[in-house]
Enzyme design. Structure first.
Site, PDB file in Angstrom:
ATOM      1  N   LYS A  33       0.730  -1.723  -0.252  1.00 38.42           N
ATOM      2  CA  LYS A  33       0.180  -0.082   0.126  1.00 38.42           C
ATOM      3  C   LYS A  33       0.851   1.158  -0.322  1.00 38.42           C
ATOM      4  O   LYS A  33       2.128   1.129   0.070  1.00 38.42           O
ATOM      5  CB  LYS A  33      -0.699   0.028   1.160  1.00 38.42           C
ATOM      6  CG  LYS A  33      -1.682  -1.032   1.481  1.00 38.42           C
ATOM      7  CD  LYS A  33      -2.890  -1.363   2.374  1.00 38.42           C
ATOM      8  CE  LYS A  33      -3.976  -2.302   2.382  1.00 38.42           C
ATOM      9  NZ  LYS A  33      -4.622  -1.813   3.874  1.00 38.42           N
ATOM     10  N   TYR A  92     -12.054  -1.790  -3.087  1.00 39.71           N
ATOM     11  CA  TYR A  92     -12.847  -2.329  -2.356  1.00 39.71           C
ATOM     12  C   TYR A  92     -14.588  -2.471  -1.809  1.00 39.71           C
ATOM     13  O   TYR A  92     -14.955  -1.678  -0.653  1.00 39.71           O
ATOM     14  CB  TYR A  92     -12.791  -1.194  -1.207  1.00 39.71           C
ATOM     15  CG  TYR A  92     -10.658  -1.454  -0.840  1.00 39.71           C
ATOM     16  CD1 TYR A  92     -10.960  -2.731   0.042  1.00 39.71           C
ATOM     17  CD2 TYR A  92     -10.067  -0.617  -1.210  1.00 39.71           C
ATOM     18  CE1 TYR A  92      -9.520  -2.806   0.510  1.00 39.71           C
ATOM     19  CE2 TYR A  92      -8.289  -0.961   0.254  1.00 39.71           C
ATOM     20  CZ  TYR A  92      -8.051  -1.904   0.675  1.00 39.71           C
ATOM     21  OH  TYR A  92      -7.397  -2.612   0.973  1.00 39.71           O
ATOM     22  N   PHE A  97     -15.110   4.090   7.681  1.00 43.43           N
ATOM     23  CA  PHE A  97     -14.182   3.932   6.478  1.00 43.43           C
ATOM     24  C   PHE A  97     -14.096   4.031   5.298  1.00 43.43           C
ATOM     25  O   PHE A  97     -12.697   4.298   4.790  1.00 43.43           O
ATOM     26  CB  PHE A  97     -13.508   3.055   7.681  1.00 43.43           C
ATOM     27  CG  PHE A  97     -13.220   1.917   7.066  1.00 43.43           C
ATOM     28  CD1 PHE A  97     -12.924   1.130   5.980  1.00 43.43           C
ATOM     29  CD2 PHE A  97     -14.224   1.015   7.951  1.00 43.43           C
ATOM     30  CE1 PHE A  97     -12.591  -0.099   5.807  1.00 43.43           C
ATOM     31  CE2 PHE A  97     -14.031  -0.591   8.313  1.00 43.43           C
ATOM     32  CZ  PHE A  97     -13.602  -1.264   6.978  1.00 43.43           C
ATOM     33  N   ARG A 129      -2.100 -14.566   4.527  1.00 43.81           N
ATOM     34  CA  ARG A 129      -3.507 -13.805   5.970  1.00 43.81           C
ATOM     35  C   ARG A 129      -2.464 -14.022   7.030  1.00 43.81           C
ATOM     36  O   ARG A 129      -2.727 -12.423   7.966  1.00 43.81           O
ATOM     37  CB  ARG A 129      -4.667 -14.446   5.926  1.00 43.81           C
ATOM     38  CG  ARG A 129      -5.596 -13.867   4.729  1.00 43.81           C
ATOM     39  CD  ARG A 129      -5.707 -12.426   4.608  1.00 43.81           C
ATOM     40  NE  ARG A 129      -5.695 -11.695   5.553  1.00 43.81           N
ATOM     41  CZ  ARG A 129      -6.975 -10.346   5.615  1.00 43.81           C
ATOM     42  NH1 ARG A 129      -6.511 -10.047   4.273  1.00 43.81           N
ATOM     43  NH2 ARG A 129      -7.958 -10.548   6.676  1.00 43.81           N
ATOM     44  N   THR A 145      -5.021  -6.972  11.069  1.00 41.31           N
ATOM     45  CA  THR A 145      -5.459  -5.157   9.765  1.00 41.31           C
ATOM     46  C   THR A 145      -5.069  -4.410  11.151  1.00 41.31           C
ATOM     47  O   THR A 145      -4.790  -2.901  10.693  1.00 41.31           O
ATOM     48  CB  THR A 145      -7.313  -5.145  10.162  1.00 41.31           C
ATOM     49  OG1 THR A 145      -7.770  -6.687   9.541  1.00 41.31           O
ATOM     50  CG2 THR A 145      -7.265  -4.282   9.509  1.00 41.31           C
ATOM     51  N   ARG A 187       2.991  -6.232   8.575  1.00 37.55           N
ATOM     52  CA  ARG A 187       1.583  -5.176   9.581  1.00 37.55           C
ATOM     53  C   ARG A 187       2.619  -5.175  11.198  1.00 37.55           C
ATOM     54  O   ARG A 187       2.639  -3.679  11.312  1.00 37.55           O
ATOM     55  CB  ARG A 187       0.612  -5.416  10.104  1.00 37.55           C
ATOM     56  CG  ARG A 187      -0.641  -5.181   8.874  1.00 37.55           C
ATOM     57  CD  ARG A 187      -1.719  -6.305   8.114  1.00 37.55           C
ATOM     58  NE  ARG A 187      -2.611  -5.753   6.910  1.00 37.55           N
ATOM     59  CZ  ARG A 187      -3.656  -5.906   6.855  1.00 37.55           C
ATOM     60  NH1 ARG A 187      -4.038  -6.843   7.525  1.00 37.55           N
ATOM     61  NH2 ARG A 187      -4.329  -5.397   5.867  1.00 37.55           N
ATOM     62  N   ASN A 222      -1.554   0.397   7.035  1.00 37.81           N
ATOM     63  CA  ASN A 222      -1.191  -1.356   7.464  1.00 37.81           C
ATOM     64  C   ASN A 222      -0.720  -2.259   6.229  1.00 37.81           C
ATOM     65  O   ASN A 222      -0.229  -2.664   6.653  1.00 37.81           O
ATOM     66  CB  ASN A 222      -2.144  -2.092   8.192  1.00 37.81           C
ATOM     67  CG  ASN A 222      -3.283  -2.014   6.739  1.00 37.81           C
ATOM     68  OD1 ASN A 222      -3.295  -1.999   6.086  1.00 37.81           O
ATOM     69  ND2 ASN A 222      -5.100  -2.639   7.641  1.00 37.81           N
ATOM     70  N   HIS A 258      -2.676  -5.696   1.345  1.00 42.29           N
ATOM     71  CA  HIS A 258      -3.532  -5.894   1.298  1.00 42.29           C
ATOM     72  C   HIS A 258      -2.936  -8.019   0.822  1.00 42.29           C
ATOM     73  O   HIS A 258      -2.784  -7.659   0.003  1.00 42.29           O
ATOM     74  CB  HIS A 258      -4.305  -5.324   0.155  1.00 42.29           C
ATOM     75  CG  HIS A 258      -5.249  -5.779   0.093  1.00 42.29           C
ATOM     76  ND1 HIS A 258      -6.989  -6.011   0.304  1.00 42.29           N
ATOM     77  CD2 HIS A 258      -5.766  -7.254  -1.193  1.00 42.29           C
ATOM     78  CE1 HIS A 258      -7.507  -7.032  -0.647  1.00 42.29           C
ATOM     79  NE2 HIS A 258      -6.695  -7.535  -0.952  1.00 42.29           N
ATOM     80  N   GLU A 296      -9.702 -10.681  -7.588  1.00 42.09           N
ATOM     81  CA  GLU A 296      -8.970  -9.616  -7.259  1.00 42.09           C
ATOM     82  C   GLU A 296      -7.908  -9.382  -8.100  1.00 42.09           C
ATOM     83  O   GLU A 296      -7.565  -8.398  -8.814  1.00 42.09           O
ATOM     84  CB  GLU A 296      -8.590  -9.640  -5.779  1.00 42.09           C
ATOM     85  CG  GLU A 296      -9.532  -8.953  -4.725  1.00 42.09           C
ATOM     86  CD  GLU A 296      -8.528  -9.258  -3.459  1.00 42.09           C
ATOM     87  OE1 GLU A 296      -8.005  -9.743  -2.976  1.00 42.09           O
ATOM     88  OE2 GLU A 296      -9.314  -8.549  -2.785  1.00 42.09           O
TER      89      GLU A 296
END
Ligand code: UDP
Ligand code: MG
Length: 136
Positions: free
Chosen positions: A12, A52, A60, A88, A94, A105, A115, A118, A129
């Site tokens: 990100k 998203y 948010f 993950r 998160t 993270r 964070n 993704h 995706e």
């Protein structure tokens, strides 16, 4: 028998901005992921809104889409056995405050919104995706 899987990963804007791209890729490679495809892009806000869309009712959502489109990101297809779940796990929670030691993270995340990474949350979403970024 476990299956070779692909998942979508995004480095990100907060992490690209801090030049963490190589460090994060090294963490993926050390966990046995192969980076099958990658590209550095900057999204339009409307692209982030599509990506998203699942979060469109969340409070948010607008800030999230502003943020994801605020600067360059690195989008990657990662491959390994059990890639979706393993990614993950390697990403961590998160909210970086809740992420375990050794996760991306925990190492690099700044806050629940910034964070650093993704990752797809299911095999079905990984396909959607990957298709979103690489099949057009
Ligand atoms: N997010 C946020 N505030 C929240 C929850 C999530 O800004 O209270 C952002 C955060 O960047 C997160 C993204 O929205 O990574 C997607 O949320 P999700 O619950 O899908 O978390 P993830 O799958 O990224 O762990
Ligand atoms: Mg998610």
């Amino acid at each position: 028998m476990s299956n070779l899987e692909q998942t979508l990963s995004i480095i990100k804007p907060d992490a690209v901005e801090r030049n963490l791209e190589d460090k994060i890729k090294t963490m993926f490679k050390n966990e046995g992921f192969k980076i099958v495809k990658e590209k550095k892009i900057k999204l339009e806000k409307t692209d982030a809104e599509k990506f998203y869309k699942v979060h469109e009712t969340k409070p948010f959502y607008n800030d999230l889409c502003e943020y994801l489109s605020s600067g360059p990101i690195v989008v990657m297809i990662l491959e390994k056995t059990g890639a979706v779940l393993d990614n993950r796990r390697l990403m961590g929670a998160t909210d970086p405050k809740n992420a375990e030691d050794g996760t991306i993270r925990k190492e690099f995340g700044l806050s629940i919104d910034k964070n650093s990474v993704h990752g797809s949350d299911s095999i079905d979403n990984a396909k959607i995706e990957i298709n979103f970024f690489f099949n057009n």
